[in-house]
Design an enzyme around this catalytic site. Structure first.
Site, PDB file in Angstrom:
ATOM      1  N   GLU A  67       0.838  -1.207   0.000  1.00  0.00           N
ATOM      2  CA  GLU A  67       0.000   0.000   0.000  1.00  0.00           C
ATOM      3  C   GLU A  67       0.870   1.253   0.000  1.00  0.00           C
ATOM      4  O   GLU A  67       1.818   1.367   0.774  1.00  0.00           O
ATOM      5  CB  GLU A  67      -0.898  -0.018   1.238  1.00  0.00           C
ATOM      6  N   LYS A  72      -9.797   2.574  -3.518  1.00  0.00           N
ATOM      7  CA  LYS A  72     -10.270   1.973  -2.276  1.00  0.00           C
ATOM      8  C   LYS A  72     -11.674   2.436  -1.925  1.00  0.00           C
ATOM      9  O   LYS A  72     -11.986   3.627  -1.980  1.00  0.00           O
ATOM     10  CB  LYS A  72      -9.307   2.319  -1.133  1.00  0.00           C
ATOM     11  N   CYS A 123      -5.572  -2.765   2.438  1.00  0.00           N
ATOM     12  CA  CYS A 123      -5.515  -2.718   3.892  1.00  0.00           C
ATOM     13  C   CYS A 123      -6.802  -3.234   4.542  1.00  0.00           C
ATOM     14  O   CYS A 123      -7.122  -4.402   4.504  1.00  0.00           O
ATOM     15  CB  CYS A 123      -5.195  -1.286   4.332  1.00  0.00           C
TER      16      CYS A 123
END
Length: 394
Positions: free
Chosen positions: A157, A218, A270
């Site tokens: 990430e 995301k 994540c």
């Protein structure tokens, strides 16, 4: 409130249904915090075989029902019919779990792909320091240049800690390198682009290039880390929320998977990997699972290990291989049974080499999700309430 001595079986079933309901609610309210459901305790236990059938939800339900039935056994003994049913309900998941363990719900969809997952081990206090930008870019470049030739190179990430449109020269260099190697390279990188209303927003993203393509934005943001829930109300009301902090936008719901070497890759950034239903939606449209993270926020706590455990459950639920690339650990490759096959130690800089096998087909959980269990729980709660009313009228 529902506990009644005259209805011990209904009481136990209602408790299990309510337990599941609170786990679902916790994963939804204010975008949700679905951390460590009860079912994760069985990842290496006898109920793990239920995960492909009903996900971590089914395991949580089975645990709650088992506990409630054990508590109510003395009351169930008063009526032999209820006792027999109770014992069947108590034993069924503990027999079915081992019976379904390691059952191949999915099938290979191609040849094995070799993988190199790069773990930079960049300290959190240096991650976003402008003075460290060139050093971090050089770190991932050099580790990749010196790595073995593989099919898929994965960086964690925000491995590129600068906006994608400002890093085109660097990305171009890595794109040419990946193509020359015959590799796909996937990395985390923040993106700046206009939303559907034409407003310029920032997104936490993954992009794929070389022998791959696509960018994923995301969707599940970390509360108070990447955005502030109820921001319009809280800013100005509580001084803490007036401090400068991240303000990422949420990516659109309908996004195609990334492509790498001709295969579809389900991307999770994540925190997204801890949402069972969300993860299942992406997994059903892919052959390989990928999660990238920066767990340096957790320091030396147990957090990264818990995060890894939840990623393992996603692989088990989907019956697919998963690559997990992180900044400082745990960087691993997980098989379709949720077992770690390759791993790098925490807090070390290096490259993890491994293999994944693209998989096709849907597990029962990917096909039906939580709906059968949700309907069952609604019926159980209705039955429990009805049983309570009937008992009061007798």
């Amino acid at each position: 409130w529902l506990r009644r001595s005259e209805a011990p079986l209904a009481d136990a079933l209602a408790f299990a249904a309510l337990w599941l309901a609170q786990e679902v609610f916790r994963g939804w309210f204010l975008t949700g915090f679905p951390w460590l459901y009860a079912g994760y305790s069985q990842l290496d236990g006898p109920l793990a075989g239920l995960a492909p059938l009903g996900g971590v939800w089914l395991i949580s339900f089975s645990l709650a029902l088992s506990a409630a039935l054990l508590v109510n056994l003395p009351r169930l003994r008063a009526r032999k019919a209820f006792l027999a049913v109770g014992l069947v309900l108590l034993l069924t998941p503990w027999v079915a779990g081992p019976a379904f363990k390691d059952r191949p719900w999915t099938r290979p969809a191609g040849d094995r792909l070799t993988v190199a997952a790069v773990q930079g081990n960049v300290e959190q206090n240096l991650k976003w320091d402008p003075a460290q930008l060139n050093a971090q870019l050089a770190l991932y470049r050099d580790l990749s240049f010196s790595a073995e030739r593989v099919d898929l190179v994965v960086w964690p990430e925000t491995a590129i800690p600068v906006l994608k449109d400002l890093a085109q020269g660097y990305i171009g260099v890595m794109d040419r390198f990946a193509r020359e190697q015959g590799s796909a390279l996937i990395t985390g990188v923040p993106v700046r682009q206009a939303n559907e209303r034409g407003e310029l927003r920032y997104y936490n993203a993954i992009t794929s290039f070389g022998e791959g393509q696509g960018t994923y934005l995301k969707q599940k943001l970390v509360p108070f880390g990447e955005y502030v829930p109820l921001q319009e109300l809280l800013r100005g009301l509580i001084a803490f929320f007036d401090l400068p902090m991240s303000d990422f936008a949420r990516g659109p719901a309908e996004q195609p998977p990334l492509l790498a070497k001709g295969y579809r890759v389900a991307p999770y950034i994540c925190y997204e990997v801890v949402y069972p239903e969300f993860a299942a939606t992406l997994a059903a449209d892919s052959e390989i699972l990928l999660t990238v993270s920066n767990d340096a926020w957790f320091g030396t706590s147990i957090g990264p290990l818990q995060h890894l455990q939840m990623a393992q459950m996603r692989a088990l639920e989907a019956g697919r291989w998963m690559i997990r690339a992180t900044n400082n650990g745990m960087t691993v490759v997980i098989d379709p049974q949720g077992r770690i096959q390759f791993e790098l130690p925490q807090f070390e800089q290096g490259v993890l080499y491994g293999e994944v096998l693209p998989m096709a087909g849907l597990t029962p959980y990917l096909q039906w999700r939580i709906w059968p269990l949700a309907i069952l729980c609604a019926l159980l709660l209705s039955w429990a309430l009805l049983a309570g009313r009937m008992a009061k009228t007798v």
